[in-house]
Design an enzyme around this catalytic site. Structure first.
Site, PDB file in Angstrom:
ATOM      1  N   CYS A 623      87.752 146.612  62.602  1.00  0.00           N
ATOM      2  CA  CYS A 623      86.770 147.693  62.539  1.00  0.00           C
ATOM      3  C   CYS A 623      86.852 148.567  63.779  1.00  0.00           C
ATOM      4  O   CYS A 623      86.549 149.769  63.729  1.00  0.00           O
ATOM      5  CB  CYS A 623      85.361 147.128  62.357  1.00  0.00           C
ATOM      6  SG  CYS A 623      84.671 146.291  63.791  1.00  0.00           S
ATOM      7  N   ASP A 624      87.310 148.015  64.909  1.00  0.00           N
ATOM      8  CA  ASP A 624      87.475 148.798  66.142  1.00  0.00           C
ATOM      9  C   ASP A 624      88.377 150.008  65.916  1.00  0.00           C
ATOM     10  O   ASP A 624      88.155 151.095  66.471  1.00  0.00           O
ATOM     11  CB  ASP A 624      88.117 147.950  67.248  1.00  0.00           C
ATOM     12  CG  ASP A 624      87.524 146.573  67.392  1.00  0.00           C
ATOM     13  OD1 ASP A 624      87.212 145.946  66.365  1.00  0.00           O
ATOM     14  OD2 ASP A 624      87.407 146.104  68.532  1.00  0.00           O
ATOM     15  N   PHE A 625      89.425 149.788  65.106  1.00  0.00           N
ATOM     16  CA  PHE A 625      90.422 150.836  64.902  1.00  0.00           C
ATOM     17  C   PHE A 625      89.825 152.071  64.217  1.00  0.00           C
ATOM     18  O   PHE A 625      90.387 153.160  64.304  1.00  0.00           O
ATOM     19  CB  PHE A 625      91.578 150.309  64.055  1.00  0.00           C
ATOM     20  CG  PHE A 625      92.447 149.283  64.758  1.00  0.00           C
ATOM     21  CD1 PHE A 625      92.273 149.002  66.110  1.00  0.00           C
ATOM     22  CD2 PHE A 625      93.437 148.596  64.063  1.00  0.00           C
ATOM     23  CE1 PHE A 625      93.075 148.059  66.749  1.00  0.00           C
ATOM     24  CE2 PHE A 625      94.234 147.655  64.691  1.00  0.00           C
ATOM     25  CZ  PHE A 625      94.049 147.387  66.035  1.00  0.00           C
TER      26      PHE A 625
END
Length: 837
Positions: A623-625
């Site tokens: 999800c960071d990406f």
């Protein structure tokens, strides 16, 4: 009965040992007496109630340094505006002029020469003409790779009191080849000191260190347009090549110019004395008024000058720091003498009208550069420094080592230097504060009196081909501080205070950089995204310029792993800068990276699994990406007008989101390892910052996506679902738990996730995607964020880098990616409250 003497039964060899020990102690004691006896210090009285941590003061720049042999470095000028102007060089080699407006409190900066040289000896000096236009002189300290000495430089502002527009740089080749003592003698032009004399019809004198290191000068009759051929001002006996007397110059601009010289550099001179002379109407004089010689009879010789401090008799070499003129027109000097390289004694000398009076003020400690372990310090005579208040020579500003840190102090005398009152300016600091400069022209009622360098790192004054032992990340890192404390926030919803706390947090992070070896990684990408918002709000060039500096340092490239979702974030910054500057070099590499993504990645073969996927870093599997990559593609589409970047982003966004998003919870998992994982309390694990990354990325995309884009409604629906859920999970204190659904896991608010939420929610309020009924909650969150900024500008309670809600943070935990989110939030809150007012 007579008692035996204690030594009666002691063997002869032990008696000799005792004698030798006693003799050694006597020698040490006598040596101590010699040092302390020759440095009988003045009586002082310290004000124990004054002084603050150095980082609590405002920064004129978070990236600037200067030496002390180029003056004036800072000038107060009052015309249409009331402003202080200063010059410095940053650690990318840019010559910069800055100004502080005393009425609007705004800071402006402008680079007048890019990429000159990373060397703090190159800082500029400032002179004003009769119209209020700036003349800025600077130099290159070294030859670099050129066999030919560089010139001196002069650049003039186009408009009075304006640092935003400049004429072309003039190259001043002022050294006269005919004066070279040997064919290979140095022809450098260092340390500019400009002076304009009213009594000589506004003639400008420019002084510098010139041929073979000798003090030199030239003059201009037409406001610096043309210059006379340079001449040597003073020369000592040529006992070795490049014997370079150090010079300090001062004039009040009327008719007289004061000078102080040394014999040479203290590391080359066993007896380095301090000399004085003044110039007036074509003649040089001693302080008593005794004529030395005319200007046509130059150069001056040391034996012709006043000896203010005689190193031949004291056997302690010295170095000059400043020279000024008191209200009676008499000279006042500040210098350092060195009984040993570890004892730097600050001294104050003044001419009484009949004689020179010298006073030893304080042992300021040894040198300030950070000497690498196992290496001998090359600059043992680099004191913290001192400077005279030229508007009141009874006031000095000193950098003194207190315990382990150099602090800035104001010293005041009421009896000519015999006794002093000390008012600490900085106290209890964690960084060295050095090289103070009393602003020229700043009267007693001026709020801003002194600037100084606050060092984060200072190993060498230069980052050049000869500093092989220094990495790029270890080049000098200094801020220029003002003696104005950052205001405390009393109203987190006041637009002016919001701007101030945003500056303060950004400046703190710039001054305390997080692992510069990783400057092209995601931490800085998130930080710069927030700095971009700060620049767009304030239009302060220093913030944009620092990102340009990084881009140029990196040659506008990314990390080599171009498919890693964390490594795309900088391309969005480069694209944004391209939109402002329209320099194609800024996005050539970034576009290539994105074009490779488009050419080699397809929706049908996307593999965003994380567990047991060796290619997980090559897809948006975290999800960071969704913060690091998709907004960069959206930015490229906006700046180039090419929709292919937005279309690619749209396809890949939903591949990841559809995989990781829990419709049941309206939250997103960090990666697929957490689908079935539960906390010790049996709760699903939804990471606060992980959902913050998505909220921040989603908001940026919506902000850039055209209103008529086919899939826009899907993004808006996702935004609404997540925001409503997150609002339901907000703590009473305005923050969120690190593990969103597990209040028992850690009953403490975490800042990085909260900052992204407040950014996203405030943006939604500002753009009609979030109902106004949620405004009180959102503003409560902003207030909570502000409460986590300490008096120095550090944003605390930030979870360190990680992959889940690890409970390892406290009020002192600070990381720049959270500051980036805080700046994004601040810009949106500012917009909201400014429009409402």
């Amino acid at each position: 009965m007579k008692k035996n003497h204690p030594s009666a039964n002691v063997p002869i060899y032990e008696m000799n040992k005792m004698k030798n020990t006693t003799l050694l102690l006597i020698i040490i004691f006598i040596t101590s007496l010699e040092v302390n006896g020759q440095t009988k210090l003045v009586q002082t009285r310290i004000n124990k109630t004054s002084g603050q941590h150095s980082e609590s003061f405002k920064s004129l720049t978070f990236n600037g340094s200067w030496c002390w042999f180029t003056d004036p470095r800072a000038v107060y000028y009052e015309g249409e505006h009331k402003r202080t102007y200063a010059g410095w060089i940053d650690n990318y080699g840019n010559i910069t002029i800055g100004s502080y407006d005393h009425e609007t409190k705004q800071i402006a900066t402008h680079i007048v020469r890019e990429n000159l040289e990373v060397d703090d000896h190159d800082n500029p000096s400032i002179l004003f003409d009769d119209e209020g236009k700036l003349l800025v002189f600077f130099n290159r300290h070294g030859y670099g790779t050129s066999p030919v000495a560089p010139p001196g430089y002069l650049i003039k502002s186009k408009n009075p009191e304006d640092i935003s527009a400049w004429k072309d740089v003039q190259e001043l080749y002022l050294n006269d080849e005919a004066l070279k003592p040997t064919p290979n003698a140095s022809m450098s032009q260092d340390y500019s000191h400009p002076v304009r004399l009213k009594a000589e019809n506004g003639r400008i004198y420019l002084f510098w260190r010139g041929i073979d290191g000798k003090p030199s000068y030239s003059q201009s009759e037409d406001n610096g347009n043309t210059w006379a051929k340079g001449r040597i001002l003073m020369t000592p006996a040529p006992i070795y090549s490049f014997r370079r007397p150090y010079t300090k110059v001062y004039s009040n601009g009327d008719k007289r110019i004061h000078f102080t010289f040394t014999d040479g550099h203290p590391d080359r001179e066993k007896e380095n004395s301090i000399y004085y002379t003044y110039y007036e109407n074509g003649v040089f004089y001693k302080a008593s008024g005794e004529k030395i010689k005319t200007i046509d009879e130059l150069p001056l010789l040391p034996e012709e000058l006043d000896v203010v401090y005689d190193a031949k008799s004291s056997k302690e070499r010295a170095w000059n720091w400043d020279i000024a003129e008191d209200k009676n027109g008499h000279p006042v000097l500040a210098y350092t003498k060195f009984p040993t390289t570890s004892d730097h004694i600050y001294c104050y000398a003044r001419w009484t009208g009949k004689a020179w009076k010298n006073y030893d003020l304080v042992n300021s400690g040894a040198w300030f550069p950070e000497t690498p372990e196992g290496r001998k310090e090359s600059q043992q005579y680099y004191s913290g420094g001192m400077n005279i208040d030229h508007e009141n020579t009874n006031v000095l500003y000193l950098s003194v080592k207190r315990k382990t840190v150099f602090e800035i102090e104001k010293w005041t005398t009421s009896n000519g230097g015999k006794n002093w009152k000390i008012d600490p300016i900085t106290k209890g600091s964690e960084k060295d504060n050095i090289r103070p400069f009393a602003i020229r022209g700043a009267g007693e009622d001026n709020r801003l009196q002194v600037l100084w360098m606050q060092n984060t790192k200072y190993i060498e004054y230069s980052y050049a081909n000869w500093t092989k032992h220094i990495k790029w990340s270890e080049r000098f890192q200094s801020s220029i501080k003002m003696d104005i404390t950052s205001p405390k926030m009393t109203d987190p919803f006041d637009p002016g205070q919001i701007e101030e706390i945003m500056r303060q947090t950004a400046d703190w992070d710039f001054a305390n950089p997080y692992d510069l070896e990783r400057i092209l990684e995601w931490h800085y990408g998130a930080f710069y995204t927030g700095v971009k918002a700060l620049y767009e709000l304030t239009k302060e060039d220093r913030y944009k310029q620092e990102m340009i500096n990084v881009g140029e340092h990196a040659n506008w490239r990314t990390n080599d792993k171009i498919f890693d979702g964390n490594n795309v974030v900088h391309t969005g910054i480069w694209a944004w800068l391209y939109g402002l500057e329209k320099e194609s070099k800024m996005i050539e590499q970034a576009r290539w990276v994105m074009d490779v993504h488009i050419a080699m990645r397809r929706k049908w073969n996307a593999n965003v699994r994380f567990a047991d996927n060796p290619a997980r870093e090559e897809w948006w599997s975290l999800c960071d990406f969704l913060f690091m990559s998709p907004p960069a593609f959206a930015r490229m589409a906006r700046e180039t007008g090419e929709q292919k970047y937005l279309d690619y982003m749209d396809e890949m966004w939903w591949v990841t989101t559809d995989y990781l998003y829990s419709k049941e919870d309206s939250l997103i998992y960090r990666d697929d390892r957490y689908f079935d994982k539960r906390s010790d309390n049996g709760k699903k694990i939804f990471w606060a910052r992980g959902n913050g990354w998505v909220a921040g990325g989603l908001t940026q995309i919506l902000d850039m996506m055209p209103e008529d884009y086919p899939n826009r409604t899907k993004y808006e629906n996702l935004y609404h679902e997540m925001m409503i859920k997150l609002l339901s999970l907000q703590r009473e204190d305005g923050l969120w738990h690190a593990s969103l659904l597990d209040r028992e896991f850690m009953d403490q608010g975490e800042v990085s996730g909260a900052a992204f939420y407040i950014y996203a929610m405030t943006w939604g309020l500002n753009n009609g995607l979030l109902d106004e009924k949620h405004k009180p909650q959102v503003l409560r969150g902003w207030k909570a964020l502000c409460n986590n900024v300490n008096e120095n500008g550090r944003l605390g309670n930030v979870q360190p880098e990680g992959i889940d809600p690890t409970p390892v943070f406290n009020k002192d935990s600070s990381f720049n990616y959270a500051t980036g989110a805080f700046l994004l939030a601040g810009a949106e809150v500012h917009k909201m409250v400014a429009e409402s007012k």
